[in-house]
Write a protein that holds these residues in place. Structure first.
Motif, PDB file in Angstrom:
ATOM      1  N   ASN A  47       0.816  -1.217   0.000  1.00 35.87           N
ATOM      2  CA  ASN A  47       0.000   0.000   0.000  1.00 35.87           C
ATOM      3  C   ASN A  47       0.847   1.264   0.000  1.00 35.87           C
ATOM      4  O   ASN A  47       0.500   2.246  -0.660  1.00 35.87           O
ATOM      5  N   ASN A  49       3.786   1.500  -1.367  1.00 32.91           N
ATOM      6  CA  ASN A  49       4.297   1.575  -2.735  1.00 32.91           C
ATOM      7  C   ASN A  49       3.217   2.089  -3.686  1.00 32.91           C
ATOM      8  O   ASN A  49       3.484   2.949  -4.532  1.00 32.91           O
ATOM      9  N   GLU A  50       2.011   1.595  -3.541  1.00 29.82           N
ATOM     10  CA  GLU A  50       0.914   2.042  -4.394  1.00 29.82           C
ATOM     11  C   GLU A  50       0.608   3.525  -4.163  1.00 29.82           C
ATOM     12  O   GLU A  50       0.275   4.247  -5.102  1.00 29.82           O
ATOM     13  N   LYS A  63      -4.379   5.451   0.539  1.00 28.90           N
ATOM     14  CA  LYS A  63      -3.488   4.280   0.513  1.00 28.90           C
ATOM     15  C   LYS A  63      -2.607   4.234   1.752  1.00 28.90           C
ATOM     16  O   LYS A  63      -2.372   3.169   2.320  1.00 28.90           O
TER      17      LYS A  63
END
Length: 122
Positions: A47, A49-50, A63
């Motif tokens: 999350n 990274n997203e 996120k």
């Protein structure tokens, strides 16, 4: 030179540790709790990274909020594994894992709270 991203690095390193703990627990035939730990512990970094590719500040914050919740859940599974004897609290590896999980909770909560588009009342 690219600037370091502490939360990306910390969450990735933590996920690696969680995977290794999962392997040890699974080798000792503890599957259910170790899978819960694995799922939550690796979700933090996914999350984070997203969030780096968020389409907006709100998307980024959402996120990161999910990552914060996953960090809290991971801490819960670690505590449960300690209380049920699958992990030993006095073990240096366990102490370090608990400390890292608490650091991630604090860091991610701070990121979410500092976002101008997302308010948490606590």
């Amino acid at each position: 030179m690219a600037k370091e991203n502490a939360v990306l690095e910390k969450s990735f390193a933590f996920a690696v540790r969680v995977i290794n703990i999962h392997k040890k627990l699974a080798a000792n035939r503890e599957y259910i709790l170790s899978k819960q730990l694995l799922r939550a512990g690796t979700s933090i970094g996914a999350n984070v990274n997203e969030a780096q590719a968020g389409q907006s500040r709100n998307d980024f914050t959402a996120k990161m909020a999910i990552a914060s919740k996953e960090a809290r859940e991971t801490k819960y599974w670690i505590d449960l594994l300690v209380e049920t004897g699958y992990l030993v609290r006095q073990d240096d590896e366990t102490k370090s894992l608990i400390d890292e999980s608490e650091q991630l909770v604090r860091l991610l909560t701070k990121i979410v709270k500092s976002s101008a588009c997302y308010k948490i009342d606590r």
